[in-house]
Design a protein around this motif. Structure first.
Motif, short mmCIF file in Angstrom:
data_model
loop_
_atom_site.label_atom_id
_atom_site.label_comp_id
_atom_site.label_asym_id
_atom_site.label_seq_id
_atom_site.Cartn_x
_atom_site.Cartn_y
_atom_site.Cartn_z
N GLN A 268 0.84 -1.19 0.00
CA GLN A 268 0.00 0.00 0.00
C GLN A 268 0.88 1.24 0.00
O GLN A 268 1.99 1.24 0.54
N GLU A 269 0.35 2.26 -0.60
CA GLU A 269 1.05 3.54 -0.64
C GLU A 269 1.37 3.99 0.79
O GLU A 269 0.58 3.81 1.70
N ASP A 270 2.55 4.52 0.98
CA ASP A 270 3.04 5.01 2.27
C ASP A 270 3.32 3.89 3.27
O ASP A 270 3.49 4.15 4.45
N GLU A 271 3.36 2.65 2.82
CA GLU A 271 3.72 1.51 3.68
C GLU A 271 5.16 1.12 3.39
O GLU A 271 5.69 1.37 2.31
N THR A 272 5.79 0.47 4.32
CA THR A 272 7.14 -0.05 4.15
C THR A 272 7.05 -1.56 3.98
O THR A 272 6.36 -2.23 4.76
#
Length: 152
Positions: A31-35
């Motif tokens: 997911q976007e903004d996940e590491t």
């Protein structure tokens, strides 16, 4: 190193490559903004290294198989093909025997009756002979694998 040891190592590299492939698939999308749980660049580098090692190992194993005689008629490589063909033939006869052995339930005398043109006992004998031939050849191959130094 003995050829059998190289074969074990090859299996280990193949498992390792599969594990890395799955781990890479797990971090392929996030997911976007996940590491990601693991660094995909490091995983990819490790996969490339494992595949490089596997390739070199397989080339040397194949060369050893090609240049090692099992007997006066077969090289080790040719005997592996022979063993695979025996296994394939046995599988064919096994499936044929299963089909020839199927019982047919008929609910009335007007239903079509199927019969087999094969003697199931003969098919079973053929499968048993092939299984014995496979075991004997496999034993010779394994013995040679443990007694052969792989070619550098």
């Amino acid at each position: 190193m003995k050829l059998a040891e190289a074969l074990i190592r090859r299996a280990d590299y193949q498992k390792r490559a599969d594990q890395l492939k799955h781990r890479l698939a797990n971090v392929a999308k996030i997911q976007e903004d996940e590491t990601p749980s693991e660094n995909p660049i490091e995983l990819e580098e490790e996969l490339i290294e494992v595949l490089k090692e596997l390739k070199g190992l397989m080339i040397r194993i194949n060369r050893t198989n090609h240049e090692t005689a099992l007997n006066e008629r077969l090289t080790l490589g040719a005997s592996l093909i022979e063993r695979d063909m025996i296994a394939k033939e046995r599988k064919i006869y096994n499936e044929l025997a299963e089909q020839a052995s199927l019982k047919q339930d008929r609910y009335s005398r007007t239903e079509i009756k199927y019969v087999t043109p094969f003697n199931v006992k003969d098919l079973q004998k053929r499968m048993d002979d092939l299984a014995k031939k496979y075991r004997e050849l496999d034993t010779k191959i394994q013995e040679l694998n443990w007694g052969t130094d792989w070619l550098e």
